[in-house]
Design a protein around this motif. Structure first.
Motif, PDB file in Angstrom:
ATOM      1  N   THR A 197       0.784  -1.235   0.000  1.00 19.27           N
ATOM      2  CA  THR A 197       0.000   0.000   0.000  1.00 19.27           C
ATOM      3  C   THR A 197       0.817   1.286   0.000  1.00 19.27           C
ATOM      4  O   THR A 197       0.442   2.252  -0.643  1.00 19.27           O
ATOM      5  CB  THR A 197      -0.936   0.048   1.224  1.00 19.27           C
ATOM      6  OG1 THR A 197      -0.156  -0.033   2.413  1.00 19.27           O
ATOM      7  CG2 THR A 197      -1.942  -1.094   1.198  1.00 19.27           C
ATOM      8  N   VAL A 198       1.913   1.354   0.742  1.00 15.33           N
ATOM      9  CA  VAL A 198       2.610   2.624   0.928  1.00 15.33           C
ATOM     10  C   VAL A 198       4.020   2.567   0.355  1.00 15.33           C
ATOM     11  O   VAL A 198       4.366   3.299  -0.566  1.00 15.33           O
ATOM     12  CB  VAL A 198       2.656   3.013   2.421  1.00 15.33           C
ATOM     13  CG1 VAL A 198       3.416   4.331   2.622  1.00 15.33           C
ATOM     14  CG2 VAL A 198       1.246   3.145   2.985  1.00 15.33           C
ATOM     15  N   ARG A 199       4.850   1.683   0.905  1.00 11.49           N
ATOM     16  CA  ARG A 199       6.249   1.592   0.467  1.00 11.49           C
ATOM     17  C   ARG A 199       6.355   1.086  -0.970  1.00 11.49           C
ATOM     18  O   ARG A 199       7.220   1.516  -1.738  1.00 11.49           O
ATOM     19  CB  ARG A 199       7.009   0.680   1.431  1.00 11.49           C
ATOM     20  CG  ARG A 199       8.389   0.266   0.983  1.00 11.49           C
ATOM     21  CD  ARG A 199       9.147  -0.462   2.093  1.00 11.49           C
ATOM     22  NE  ARG A 199       8.351  -1.482   2.743  1.00 11.49           N
ATOM     23  CZ  ARG A 199       8.631  -2.779   2.709  1.00 11.49           C
ATOM     24  NH1 ARG A 199       9.676  -3.222   2.037  1.00 11.49           N
ATOM     25  NH2 ARG A 199       7.878  -3.643   3.371  1.00 11.49           N
ATOM     26  N   THR A 200       5.492   0.126  -1.319  1.00 15.07           N
ATOM     27  CA  THR A 200       5.540  -0.472  -2.657  1.00 15.07           C
ATOM     28  C   THR A 200       4.155  -0.436  -3.273  1.00 15.07           C
ATOM     29  O   THR A 200       3.183  -0.883  -2.658  1.00 15.07           O
ATOM     30  CB  THR A 200       6.035  -1.926  -2.586  1.00 15.07           C
ATOM     31  OG1 THR A 200       7.221  -1.990  -1.794  1.00 15.07           O
ATOM     32  CG2 THR A 200       6.339  -2.461  -3.976  1.00 15.07           C
ATOM     33  N   HIS A 201       4.065   0.078  -4.482  1.00 11.12           N
ATOM     34  CA  HIS A 201       2.780   0.180  -5.178  1.00 11.12           C
ATOM     35  C   HIS A 201       2.218  -1.221  -5.434  1.00 11.12           C
ATOM     36  O   HIS A 201       2.972  -2.155  -5.754  1.00 11.12           O
ATOM     37  CB  HIS A 201       2.977   0.920  -6.504  1.00 11.12           C
ATOM     38  CG  HIS A 201       1.726   1.367  -7.164  1.00 11.12           C
ATOM     39  ND1 HIS A 201       0.898   0.501  -7.855  1.00 11.12           N
ATOM     40  CD2 HIS A 201       1.144   2.592  -7.247  1.00 11.12           C
ATOM     41  CE1 HIS A 201      -0.125   1.181  -8.345  1.00 11.12           C
ATOM     42  NE2 HIS A 201      -0.008   2.451  -7.991  1.00 11.12           N
ATOM     43  N   PRO A 202       0.917  -1.399  -5.312  1.00 10.19           N
ATOM     44  CA  PRO A 202       0.347  -2.734  -5.519  1.00 10.19           C
ATOM     45  C   PRO A 202       0.601  -3.304  -6.908  1.00 10.19           C
ATOM     46  O   PRO A 202       0.639  -4.538  -7.060  1.00 10.19           O
ATOM     47  CB  PRO A 202      -1.150  -2.543  -5.250  1.00 10.19           C
ATOM     48  CG  PRO A 202      -1.384  -1.067  -5.267  1.00 10.19           C
ATOM     49  CD  PRO A 202      -0.104  -0.433  -4.848  1.00 10.19           C
ATOM     50  N   ALA A 203       0.777  -2.478  -7.926  1.00 12.12           N
ATOM     51  CA  ALA A 203       1.092  -3.016  -9.256  1.00 12.12           C
ATOM     52  C   ALA A 203       2.451  -3.701  -9.257  1.00 12.12           C
ATOM     53  O   ALA A 203       2.649  -4.729  -9.919  1.00 12.12           O
ATOM     54  CB  ALA A 203       1.056  -1.897 -10.294  1.00 12.12           C
ATOM     55  N   GLU A 228       3.386  -1.526   9.031  1.00 11.10           N
ATOM     56  CA  GLU A 228       3.814  -0.708  10.167  1.00 11.10           C
ATOM     57  C   GLU A 228       4.566   0.497   9.644  1.00 11.10           C
ATOM     58  O   GLU A 228       5.243   0.433   8.620  1.00 11.10           O
ATOM     59  CB  GLU A 228       4.743  -1.500  11.098  1.00 11.10           C
ATOM     60  CG  GLU A 228       4.218  -2.831  11.559  1.00 11.10           C
ATOM     61  CD  GLU A 228       4.648  -3.970  10.641  1.00 11.10           C
ATOM     62  OE1 GLU A 228       5.508  -3.750   9.757  1.00 11.10           O
ATOM     63  OE2 GLU A 228       4.111  -5.076  10.799  1.00 11.10           O
ATOM     64  N   ALA A 229       4.492   1.582  10.385  1.00 13.09           N
ATOM     65  CA  ALA A 229       5.246   2.782  10.025  1.00 13.09           C
ATOM     66  C   ALA A 229       6.737   2.486   9.932  1.00 13.09           C
ATOM     67  O   ALA A 229       7.459   3.093   9.128  1.00 13.09           O
ATOM     68  CB  ALA A 229       4.989   3.891  11.043  1.00 13.09           C
ATOM     69  N   LEU A 230       7.225   1.554  10.734  1.00 11.38           N
ATOM     70  CA  LEU A 230       8.636   1.166  10.734  1.00 11.38           C
ATOM     71  C   LEU A 230       9.163   0.940   9.326  1.00 11.38           C
ATOM     72  O   LEU A 230      10.279   1.347   8.993  1.00 11.38           O
ATOM     73  CB  LEU A 230       8.791  -0.115  11.563  1.00 11.38           C
ATOM     74  CG  LEU A 230      10.159  -0.788  11.564  1.00 11.38           C
ATOM     75  CD1 LEU A 230      11.155   0.060  12.346  1.00 11.38           C
ATOM     76  CD2 LEU A 230      10.065  -2.190  12.148  1.00 11.38           C
ATOM     77  N   ASN A 231       8.371   0.292   8.491  1.00 12.78           N
ATOM     78  CA  ASN A 231       8.799  -0.030   7.131  1.00 12.78           C
ATOM     79  C   ASN A 231       8.217   0.902   6.083  1.00 12.78           C
ATOM     80  O   ASN A 231       8.841   1.158   5.050  1.00 12.78           O
ATOM     81  CB  ASN A 231       8.370  -1.455   6.793  1.00 12.78           C
ATOM     82  CG  ASN A 231       8.933  -2.474   7.744  1.00 12.78           C
ATOM     83  OD1 ASN A 231      10.144  -2.588   7.882  1.00 12.78           O
ATOM     84  ND2 ASN A 231       8.062  -3.210   8.419  1.00 12.78           N
ATOM     85  N   GLU A 232       7.028   1.407   6.330  1.00 16.31           N
ATOM     86  CA  GLU A 232       6.281   2.076   5.269  1.00 16.31           C
ATOM     87  C   GLU A 232       6.483   3.582   5.210  1.00 16.31           C
ATOM     88  O   GLU A 232       6.127   4.212   4.210  1.00 16.31           O
ATOM     89  CB  GLU A 232       4.790   1.756   5.416  1.00 16.31           C
ATOM     90  CG  GLU A 232       4.464   0.272   5.509  1.00 16.31           C
ATOM     91  CD  GLU A 232       5.043  -0.538   4.363  1.00 16.31           C
ATOM     92  OE1 GLU A 232       5.034  -0.040   3.215  1.00 16.31           O
ATOM     93  OE2 GLU A 232       5.525  -1.656   4.612  1.00 16.31           O
ATOM     94  N   HIS A 233       7.062   4.181   6.260  1.00 18.20           N
ATOM     95  CA  HIS A 233       7.194   5.641   6.274  1.00 18.20           C
ATOM     96  C   HIS A 233       8.378   6.131   5.466  1.00 18.20           C
ATOM     97  O   HIS A 233       8.550   7.345   5.274  1.00 18.20           O
ATOM     98  CB  HIS A 233       7.377   6.134   7.714  1.00 18.20           C
ATOM     99  CG  HIS A 233       8.794   6.030   8.196  1.00 18.20           C
ATOM    100  ND1 HIS A 233       9.374   4.824   8.539  1.00 18.20           N
ATOM    101  CD2 HIS A 233       9.768   6.971   8.338  1.00 18.20           C
ATOM    102  CE1 HIS A 233      10.631   5.034   8.889  1.00 18.20           C
ATOM    103  NE2 HIS A 233      10.904   6.315   8.782  1.00 18.20           N
ATOM    104  N   ILE A 234       9.197   5.217   4.945  1.00 17.76           N
ATOM    105  CA  ILE A 234      10.531   5.582   4.476  1.00 17.76           C
ATOM    106  C   ILE A 234      10.534   6.531   3.281  1.00 17.76           C
ATOM    107  O   ILE A 234      11.520   7.232   3.048  1.00 17.76           O
ATOM    108  CB  ILE A 234      11.351   4.328   4.131  1.00 17.76           C
ATOM    109  CG1 ILE A 234      10.638   3.522   3.035  1.00 17.76           C
ATOM    110  CG2 ILE A 234      11.580   3.481   5.373  1.00 17.76           C
ATOM    111  CD1 ILE A 234      11.501   2.445   2.414  1.00 17.76           C
TER     112      ILE A 234
END
Length: 317
Positions: free
Chosen positions: A74-80, A105-111
């Motif tokens: 959803t955030v760090r990597t686009h679903p496509a 988690e924000a730990l991985n996705e906020h980057i």
């Protein structure tokens, strides 16, 4: 009843993960979980290889099925991009692949610098992401302008014969409702019979995977030392695990987790009956598949002991 081994990308190098997978297959484990992180939970864990590269190596090194436990599309990597990575993984594994997803988690996705959404928004994003992934797996050209994601004339050319199942991790009633509605199965790390039965009731009996960690060692004290040094973050309560943004923040929060609390929460040492009882607690909770990880350096000994004694005992039940 399928019993699998859980590969922790946060703690082990790519080479060690492949070594563990090969050893797990030789010991008689049925399948693999693998975590997907950008950061470890703390610096002591010290690793975080790119999961899709490791899955490619696993496909060549052993023949066990693989589930991502879990990927956040959803955030760090686009679903496509996740759709393409998962399709390729399913091809390499000859269809023995399950895409496990979660809200992250924000730990991985906020980057990448964006805001960390609320749970309701994250669930909304995940539902849209899963829908887009499934549409891309049709092999058709997809153009979509969604609320959270857009794609423009996108087509995935390399596809398995059948699309992989999508399982969803869920903690709390809202996430459980979403998992029952949109996923092909359930992933959880709690031996909670009420949670598993609720998912199965709401989903019409879809399968459930459960997983946990142990700390194999010659003594209980040594095992607890490994668990507390490496995984005290597992004792951080509530929503903190979803909102803390860095390993350093987890290290600070983990200072509130006592060694005795860690000792009370994990199976440590080499007493076979305790390891059997822990696995039986997940079986009794209603999971169709149970995965176990090791914390610390003694993974070879743990895998071999499970193959000799723990797996046969559980399978005899």
């Amino acid at each position: 009843m399928r019993v699998g081994y859980f590969l922790s990308c946060e703690e082990y190098s790519p080479q060690q993960l492949v070594e563990q997978a090969v050893a797990a297959e030789a010991a008689g484990f049925d399948a693999l979980w693998i975590s997907d992180h950008f950061h470890p939970w703390n610096d002591e864990q010290g690793q975080s290889p790119f999961v899709w590269s490791v899955i490619g190596a696993l496909a060549q090194a052993c023949s066990l099925p693989v589930t991502t436990a879990v990927t956040c599309p959803t955030v760090r990597t686009h679903p496509a991009v996740i759709a393409q990575a998962a399709a390729t993984s399913a091809c390499l594994l000859d269809g023995r692949f399950v895409l496990g997803v979660g809200t992250g988690e924000a730990l991985n996705e906020h980057i990448l610098g964006g805001p960390w959404p609320s749970l309701d928004v994250r669930l909304e994003m995940l539902e849209e992401a899963v829908s887009l992934i499934r549409e891309l797996w049709t092999g058709e050209v997809v153009t979509r302008q969604g609320k959270h994601y857009q794609v423009d004339t996108a087509r995935i050319y390399t596809l398995p014969d059948e699309p992989p199942p999508i399982y969803m991790s869920a903690f709390g009633p809202k996430a459980l409702e979403a998992a029952a509605r949109i996923a092909d199965g359930f992933i959880c790390t709690q031996d909670d019979e009420d949670v598993v039965s609720s998912f199965k009731e709401k989903s019409g009996g879809k399968p459930a995977q459960g997983g946990y960690k142990v700390a194999w060692a010659d003594t209980v004290d040594e095992g607890v030392d490994h668990a507390h040094r490496l995984w005290a973050n597992a004792g951080v309560p509530g929503e903190l695990a979803q909102v803390l943004p860095s390993p350093q923040h987890f290290e600070q929060a983990s200072q509130l987790v006592t060694r005795s609390a860690t000792a009370d929460s994990v199976v440590a040492g080499d007493k076979i009956e305790e390891h059997v009882d822990q696995m039986r607690s997940f079986v009794s909770a209603g999971y169709d598949e149970v995965y176990v990880a090791n914390m610390g350096p003694n993974y070879r000994e743990m895998i071999q002991a499970y193959g000799r004694e723990v797996l046969p005992a559980v399978r005899e039940d």
